[in-house]
Design an enzyme around this catalytic site. Structure first.
Site, mmCIF file in Angstrom:
data_model
loop_
_atom_site.group_PDB
_atom_site.id
_atom_site.type_symbol
_atom_site.label_atom_id
_atom_site.label_comp_id
_atom_site.label_asym_id
_atom_site.label_seq_id
_atom_site.Cartn_x
_atom_site.Cartn_y
_atom_site.Cartn_z
ATOM 1 N N SER A 11 0.827 -1.211 0.000
ATOM 2 C CA SER A 11 0.000 0.000 0.000
ATOM 3 C C SER A 11 0.865 1.267 0.000
ATOM 4 C CB SER A 11 -0.888 -0.004 1.241
ATOM 5 O OG SER A 11 -0.086 -0.180 2.394
ATOM 6 N N TYR A 42 -4.289 0.790 3.696
ATOM 7 C CA TYR A 42 -5.253 -0.265 3.402
ATOM 8 C C TYR A 42 -5.843 -0.810 4.711
ATOM 9 C CZ TYR A 42 -3.574 -0.961 -1.473
ATOM 10 O OH TYR A 42 -3.251 -0.829 -2.800
ATOM 11 N N GLY A 43 -5.065 -0.691 5.772
ATOM 12 C CA GLY A 43 -5.369 -1.381 7.027
ATOM 13 C C GLY A 43 -6.664 -0.987 7.703
ATOM 14 N N CYS A 73 2.460 -6.834 1.643
ATOM 15 C CA CYS A 73 1.579 -6.049 2.511
ATOM 16 C C CYS A 73 0.791 -7.072 3.323
ATOM 17 C CB CYS A 73 0.643 -5.207 1.655
ATOM 18 S SG CYS A 73 -0.629 -4.326 2.572
ATOM 19 N N ASN A 74 0.872 -6.974 4.627
ATOM 20 C CA ASN A 74 0.168 -7.944 5.474
ATOM 21 C C ASN A 74 -1.331 -7.835 5.305
ATOM 22 O OD1 ASN A 74 2.189 -9.208 7.762
ATOM 23 N ND2 ASN A 74 2.922 -7.302 6.887
ATOM 24 N N THR A 75 -1.810 -6.606 5.173
ATOM 25 C CA THR A 75 -3.255 -6.393 5.042
ATOM 26 C C THR A 75 -3.767 -7.036 3.753
ATOM 27 O OG1 THR A 75 -2.984 -4.307 6.232
ATOM 28 C CG2 THR A 75 -5.039 -4.610 5.022
ATOM 29 N N CYS A 184 3.006 -6.430 10.171
ATOM 30 C CA CYS A 184 2.750 -5.253 9.323
ATOM 31 C C CYS A 184 4.104 -4.863 8.751
ATOM 32 C CB CYS A 184 2.178 -4.113 10.163
ATOM 33 S SG CYS A 184 2.055 -2.551 9.269
ATOM 34 N N THR A 185 4.101 -4.515 7.486
ATOM 35 C CA THR A 185 5.383 -4.265 6.811
ATOM 36 C C THR A 185 6.199 -3.150 7.458
ATOM 37 O OG1 THR A 185 4.106 -2.905 5.311
ATOM 38 C CG2 THR A 185 4.746 -5.082 4.541
HETATM 39 N N1 DGL Z 1 1.446 -2.226 4.456
HETATM 40 C C1 DGL Z 1 0.374 -2.372 5.423
HETATM 41 C C2 DGL Z 1 0.487 -3.749 6.081
HETATM 42 O O1 DGL Z 1 1.496 -4.423 6.038
HETATM 43 C C3 DGL Z 1 0.406 -1.275 6.451
HETATM 44 C C4 DGL Z 1 -0.032 0.065 5.940
HETATM 45 C C5 DGL Z 1 -1.493 0.116 5.522
HETATM 46 O O2 DGL Z 1 -2.384 0.108 6.402
HETATM 47 O O3 DGL Z 1 -1.743 0.159 4.333
HETATM 48 O O4 DGL Z 1 -0.456 -4.197 6.664
#
Ligand code: DGL
Length: 268
Positions: A11, A42-43, A73-75, A184-185
């Site tokens: 994201s 995105y979260g 991206c974890n989300t 989370c990244t």
């Molecule tokens: N990159 C998102 C993650 O790893 C964190 C930032 C977001 O909320 O987009 O979940």
């Protein structure tokens, strides 16, 4: 095909923590990174929106002829990985499975904490993956949405970061965790502060590192490793504010970001 690039998306800047690991573990691979900086975070969004965005990011990379896609991206990995794997005809890997697998082997007492965005924790993706690997695990998920903003401000070593970490993470002590997944990244950037709060006996799992390891394995299995030993090419694309990305991202990547362009994504 083998010297085609690997596509990595997130994201925003956070996925650069994954890219950094990929650069280290796969030093001859060409890489294309896309950060959807116009639409971060995105979260805090709905599943439907996260799926749509992830599909657009993957399409953008596919159009650049990547040989495989890393959802850094974890989300997006929690919510959209299955859809992406169904809809794209190249290998797509996410960060959840590698992180969950590592946590389940690292833990000694079976009490595992997971921290991430609200969408990641609410999806239960880490919790159920960890339980797949270790049926008797106790998994405690805690959303830590403020961490992303703190890191993007460059405040990772500040009192603000420490107080916020104390507020979010104190609950974990009640569960006697011995392992904490940085789900989370952005969070690997905050690891020193997190470690200070959770103490020396809690092991931190960085899914970025594990994902790069899995990616290497996948390329070997699919016979997709780049066999040319030339200097690799790195390209970066963002959907907004390239200068901010260059500044913050350089810190994430620990190197200067060149070959950076802005690109439209909403119409894909
Ligand atoms: N990159 C998102 C993650 O790893 C964190 C930032 C977001 O909320 O987009 O979940």
């Amino acid at each position: 095909m083998n010297n085609s690039p690997i596509g990595i998306f997130d994201s925003g800047v956070g996925g650069l923590t994954v890219m950094r690991e990929v650069m280290e573990q796969l030093p001859y691979e060409n890489l294309i990174y896309f950060g959807d900086t116009a639409r971060i975070p995105y979260g805090s969004r709905s599943e439907q929106t996260i799926k749509k965005y992830a599909h657009q990011c993957a399409t953008l990379l596919k159009n650049k002829d990547v040989k495989t896609i890393v959802v850094a991206c974890n989300t997006a990995s929690s919510i959209a990985l299955d859809d992406l794997q169904k809809n794209f005809d190249i290998p797509v890997i996410g960060v959840i499975d590698p992180g969950a697998r590592s946590a389940s082997t690292v833990t000694k007492n079976g009490h595992i904490g997971v921290i991430g965005t609200t969408a990641t924790i609410n999806s239960g993706a880490y919790q159920s993956k960890i339980m797949d690997y270790k049926h008797d695990a106790e998994v405690i998920g805690i959303p830590c949405p403020l961490f992303v903003s703190i890191i993007e401000e460059g405040w990772e070593y500040s009192n603000v970061a420490e107080l916020t970490a104390e507020k979010y993470l104190t609950e974990l002590f009640e569960h006697d965790i011995d392992t904490l997944v940085l789900g989370c990244t952005h969070y690997p950037i905050l690891r020193y502060t997190i470690k200070k709060v959770v103490g020396p006996y809690v092991k931190l799992v960085n899914p970025a590192f594990e994902t790069a390891k899995d990616l290497k394995q996948l390329l070997i299995e699919k016979n997709l490793l780049n066999e040319s030993y030339e200097l690799p090419k790195y390209e970066y694309y963002v959907s907004d504010a390239p200068e901010r990305f260059r500044r913050i991202g350089g810190n994430f990547l620990k190197k200067e970001i060149n070959n950076l362009s802005e690109i439209a994504i909403d119409n894909l």
